[in-house]
Structure formats: C-alpha cells, structure tokens
Write a protein that holds these residues in place. Structure first.
Motif, PDB file in Angstrom:
ATOM      1  N   ASP A  15      48.572  29.196  59.796  1.00 38.00           N
ATOM      2  CA  ASP A  15      49.440  28.185  60.401  1.00 38.00           C
ATOM      3  C   ASP A  15      50.891  28.668  60.438  1.00 38.00           C
ATOM      4  OD1 ASP A  15      49.994  25.485  61.434  1.00 38.00           O
ATOM      5  OD2 ASP A  15      50.966  25.168  59.493  1.00 38.00           O
TER       6      ASP A  15
ATOM      7  N   ARG B  57      51.330  31.330  63.373  1.00 40.39           N
ATOM      8  CA  ARG B  57      50.882  31.089  64.749  1.00 40.39           C
ATOM      9  C   ARG B  57      52.076  30.817  65.656  1.00 40.39           C
ATOM     10  NH1 ARG B  57      50.052  25.228  65.979  1.00 40.39           N
ATOM     11  NH2 ARG B  57      50.562  24.120  64.078  1.00 40.39           N
TER      12      ARG B  57
ATOM     13  N   THR C 238      46.850  17.623  57.830  1.00 40.27           N
ATOM     14  CA  THR C 238      46.596  17.924  59.230  1.00 40.27           C
ATOM     15  C   THR C 238      45.103  18.072  59.420  1.00 40.27           C
ATOM     16  OG1 THR C 238      47.245  19.326  61.087  1.00 40.27           O
ATOM     17  CG2 THR C 238      46.787  20.443  59.018  1.00 40.27           C
TER      18      THR C 238
ATOM     19  N   LYS D   6      35.272  18.318  62.510  1.00 42.78           N
ATOM     20  CA  LYS D   6      36.672  18.083  62.185  1.00 42.78           C
ATOM     21  C   LYS D   6      36.868  18.386  60.696  1.00 42.78           C
ATOM     22  CE  LYS D   6      40.266  15.210  63.660  1.00 42.78           C
ATOM     23  NZ  LYS D   6      40.551  14.426  64.792  1.00 42.78           N
TER      24      LYS D   6
ATOM     25  N   ASP E 230      53.698  27.393  70.305  1.00 45.31           N
ATOM     26  CA  ASP E 230      53.051  26.675  71.400  1.00 45.31           C
ATOM     27  C   ASP E 230      51.525  26.701  71.322  1.00 45.31           C
ATOM     28  OD1 ASP E 230      52.939  29.366  71.897  1.00 45.31           O
ATOM     29  OD2 ASP E 230      53.192  29.180  74.065  1.00 45.31           O
ATOM     30  N   SER E 231      50.971  27.169  70.194  1.00 44.41           N
ATOM     31  CA  SER E 231      49.509  27.176  70.046  1.00 44.41           C
ATOM     32  C   SER E 231      49.093  26.112  69.032  1.00 44.41           C
ATOM     33  CB  SER E 231      49.014  28.551  69.601  1.00 44.41           C
ATOM     34  OG  SER E 231      49.354  28.784  68.254  1.00 44.41           O
ATOM     35  N   ASN E 232      47.834  25.695  69.121  1.00 48.60           N
ATOM     36  CA  ASN E 232      47.374  24.711  68.140  1.00 48.60           C
ATOM     37  C   ASN E 232      46.636  25.415  66.999  1.00 48.60           C
ATOM     38  OD1 ASN E 232      44.467  24.764  68.670  1.00 48.60           O
ATOM     39  ND2 ASN E 232      44.939  23.761  70.589  1.00 48.60           N
ATOM     40  N   LEU E 233      46.501  24.716  65.900  1.00 48.68           N
ATOM     41  CA  LEU E 233      45.924  25.316  64.696  1.00 48.68           C
ATOM     42  C   LEU E 233      44.475  25.730  64.909  1.00 48.68           C
ATOM     43  CD1 LEU E 233      46.159  26.178  61.769  1.00 48.68           C
ATOM     44  CD2 LEU E 233      45.719  23.799  61.092  1.00 48.68           C
ATOM     45  N   SER E 234      43.693  24.919  65.590  1.00 55.87           N
ATOM     46  CA  SER E 234      42.286  25.271  65.822  1.00 55.87           C
ATOM     47  C   SER E 234      42.174  26.609  66.550  1.00 55.87           C
ATOM     48  CB  SER E 234      41.580  24.182  66.637  1.00 55.87           C
ATOM     49  OG  SER E 234      41.561  22.964  65.930  1.00 55.87           O
ATOM     50  N   SER E 235      42.970  26.787  67.575  1.00 53.41           N
ATOM     51  CA  SER E 235      42.950  28.047  68.329  1.00 53.41           C
ATOM     52  C   SER E 235      43.416  29.212  67.467  1.00 53.41           C
ATOM     53  CB  SER E 235      43.839  27.950  69.562  1.00 53.41           C
ATOM     54  OG  SER E 235      43.317  27.021  70.467  1.00 53.41           O
TER      55      SER E 235
ATOM     56  N   PHE F   5      41.923  19.691  62.115  1.00 56.35           N
ATOM     57  CA  PHE F   5      41.598  20.634  63.165  1.00 56.35           C
ATOM     58  C   PHE F   5      40.094  20.625  63.346  1.00 56.35           C
ATOM     59  CE2 PHE F   5      42.178  22.619  59.074  1.00 56.35           C
ATOM     60  CZ  PHE F   5      40.996  23.307  58.861  1.00 56.35           C
TER      61      PHE F   5
END
Length: 74
Positions: free
Chosen positions: A45, A48, A14, A4, A51-56, A16
């Motif tokens: 960020d 992106r 935030t 993390k 609808d996507s998350n930051l990790s992805s 991720f």
C-alpha cells in the motif's frame, strides 16, 4: 472466487477484494519473507501509485513476485 478482506493500515481500516488464488500467494510471499501478512499489505500500500487501488496493487505485486521467480522480492 473473489472475496472481500479487511486490514488495518496505519491505524485505518480498509477493505479490498481479491481472488482466493491471489490471497494464497500473498500469504506465501509473506511467509517467504518472514513478515506478517499485514506488514506485507501495508508495504504494498505504501509503494503503490496514488492513482491505483489497493486490490490492483496487491495483484500486481503477486504477479511481479511470481515473474521474478517466486522467492525473490520484486
């Protein structure tokens, strides 16, 4: 191993989760572009899909960078 990480983006903290290998590549990309790692993460960020998350998004950015021939911005 997935770890993390935390960052401040536009004044908000935030977190991720990323595998160590993706984290290392993000540092390499930031270094190649001569920008701080935090600036790279913020840029990813900002671009992106909603609808996507930051990790992805971070993983996909690394993949795109590597597929483009490492050293070229995707």
């Amino acid at each position: 191993m997935i770890r993390k990480h935390s960052a401040t983006l536009h004044g908000h903290r935030t977190s991720f989760s990323l595998e160590d290998e993706f984290w290392a590549e993000l540092k390499t990309i930031a270094g190649a572009r001569l920008i701080p790692l935090a600036a790279l993460i913020s840029e990813i960020d900002d671009h992106r899909p909603p609808d996507s998350n930051l990790s992805s998004a971070l993983r996909l950015h690394v993949l795109s960078w590597l597929k483009a021939g490492a050293g070229h911005q995707p």
